[in-house]
Motif scaffolding. Structure first.
Motif, short mmCIF file in Angstrom:
data_model
loop_
_atom_site.label_atom_id
_atom_site.label_comp_id
_atom_site.label_asym_id
_atom_site.label_seq_id
_atom_site.Cartn_x
_atom_site.Cartn_y
_atom_site.Cartn_z
N VAL A 196 0.82 -1.27 0.09
CA VAL A 196 -0.06 -0.04 0.06
C VAL A 196 1.04 1.38 0.12
N ASP A 197 0.63 2.37 -0.99
CA ASP A 197 1.15 3.62 -0.94
C ASP A 197 0.64 4.42 -0.10
N TRP A 198 1.42 4.76 1.05
CA TRP A 198 0.77 5.58 2.25
C TRP A 198 0.70 7.11 1.80
N GLN A 199 0.95 7.38 0.51
CA GLN A 199 0.75 8.68 -0.26
C GLN A 199 1.54 9.83 0.54
N LEU A 200 2.54 9.20 1.21
CA LEU A 200 3.46 10.39 2.12
C LEU A 200 5.09 10.25 1.43
N SER A 201 5.65 11.40 1.74
CA SER A 201 7.15 11.47 1.21
C SER A 201 7.75 12.29 2.27
N ASN A 202 8.99 11.95 2.39
CA ASN A 202 9.80 12.64 3.08
C ASN A 202 10.97 13.25 2.31
N ILE A 203 11.54 14.35 2.52
CA ILE A 203 12.71 14.96 1.99
C ILE A 203 13.74 14.91 2.76
N TYR A 204 15.11 14.50 2.51
CA TYR A 204 15.98 14.38 3.80
C TYR A 204 17.36 14.60 3.05
N GLU A 205 18.42 14.96 3.84
CA GLU A 205 19.67 15.23 3.53
C GLU A 205 20.25 13.78 3.33
N HIS A 210 19.92 15.75 -1.52
CA HIS A 210 18.73 15.50 -0.94
C HIS A 210 18.14 14.33 -1.43
N ASN A 211 17.41 13.63 -0.89
CA ASN A 211 16.64 12.43 -1.57
C ASN A 211 15.10 12.51 -1.19
N THR A 212 14.12 12.27 -2.16
CA THR A 212 12.72 12.11 -1.51
C THR A 212 12.24 10.73 -1.72
N GLU A 213 11.85 10.52 -0.55
CA GLU A 213 11.46 9.05 -0.04
C GLU A 213 10.09 8.78 0.26
N HIS A 214 9.25 8.09 -0.56
CA HIS A 214 7.90 7.67 -0.49
C HIS A 214 7.72 6.55 -0.03
N LEU A 215 6.62 6.67 1.15
CA LEU A 215 6.34 5.69 2.34
C LEU A 215 5.34 4.71 1.66
N PHE A 216 5.66 3.16 1.78
CA PHE A 216 4.65 2.38 1.48
C PHE A 216 4.71 1.34 2.82
N GLY A 217 3.51 0.64 2.85
CA GLY A 217 3.48 -0.56 3.87
C GLY A 217 3.10 -1.81 3.07
N LEU A 218 3.70 -2.99 3.64
CA LEU A 218 3.46 -4.04 3.24
C LEU A 218 2.94 -5.11 4.27
N CYS A 219 1.66 -5.46 4.38
CA CYS A 219 1.11 -6.42 5.47
C CYS A 219 1.38 -7.78 5.00
N VAL A 220 2.09 -8.52 5.79
CA VAL A 220 2.29 -9.95 5.67
C VAL A 220 1.58 -10.80 6.57
N PRO A 221 0.99 -11.76 6.31
CA PRO A 221 0.00 -12.56 7.27
C PRO A 221 0.66 -12.94 8.55
N GLU A 222 2.05 -13.13 8.58
CA GLU A 222 2.78 -13.50 9.70
C GLU A 222 4.17 -13.37 9.62
#
Length: 157
Positions: A78-87, A102-114
């Motif tokens: 799942v794309d969390w539709q959030l990003s960070n810009i960091y040095e 600087h880099n732009t980092e896009h946040l995702f989550g991956l839910c695994v069953p266990e």
């Protein structure tokens, strides 16, 4: 282009928080910085690479967990539709074109069953562990990674 055969890294990346429904988080230890525990991260291979493709590719490369199109876990990335810009840390800046700081980092989550057993890429990571999400956030070297993990309860609903 670098003086070697490797192209410059693209300063746009993904961070994928791999977690269980119980909010346990997978952390992996970097091979080039043994004290650094983190979630899956990685840069785009080409500028127009879709972020979801980058995320699925990096998860597969770094953990062996397949979550790309056509896999059982594809809908759980799942794309969390959030990003960070960091040095970019100075120790890794030589991988980027001169002047890129600087880099732009896009946040995702991956839910695994266990809690799955990852297959690490030994040139990139040397160890792994599953931790409850608050402990995982405390164990991360990167503040943006820790913040992403602390958002997990909001996105795992």
């Amino acid at each position: 282009m670098t003086t070697s055969t490797r192209p410059w890294k693209i300063p746009e990346s993904v961070l994928v928080v791999i977690h269980t429904p119980a909010l346990d988080v997978l952390l992996i230890r970097r091979a080039d910085a043994n004290e650094f525990w983190q979630s899956v991260t990685g840069s785009k291979d080409v500028a127009d690479e879709p972020l979801a493709l980058t995320a699925a590719r990096e998860v597969g490369e770094e953990t062996g967990i397949q979550c790309g199109d056509g896999t059982p876990l594809a809908r759980r990335l799942v794309d969390w539709q959030l990003s960070n810009i960091y040095e970019i840390y100075p120790r890794w800046r030589a991988r980027y074109e001169p002047g890129v700081t600087h880099n732009t980092e896009h946040l995702f989550g991956l839910c695994v069953p266990e809690r799955l057993t990852p297959t690490l890429a030994p040139r990139e990571h040397t160890d792994w562990k599953w931790l409850p999400y608050r402990e995982a956030a405390d164990a991360c070297f990167s503040p943006s990674n820790a913040e992403a993990i602390l958002l997990l309860p909001e996105f795992a609903r």
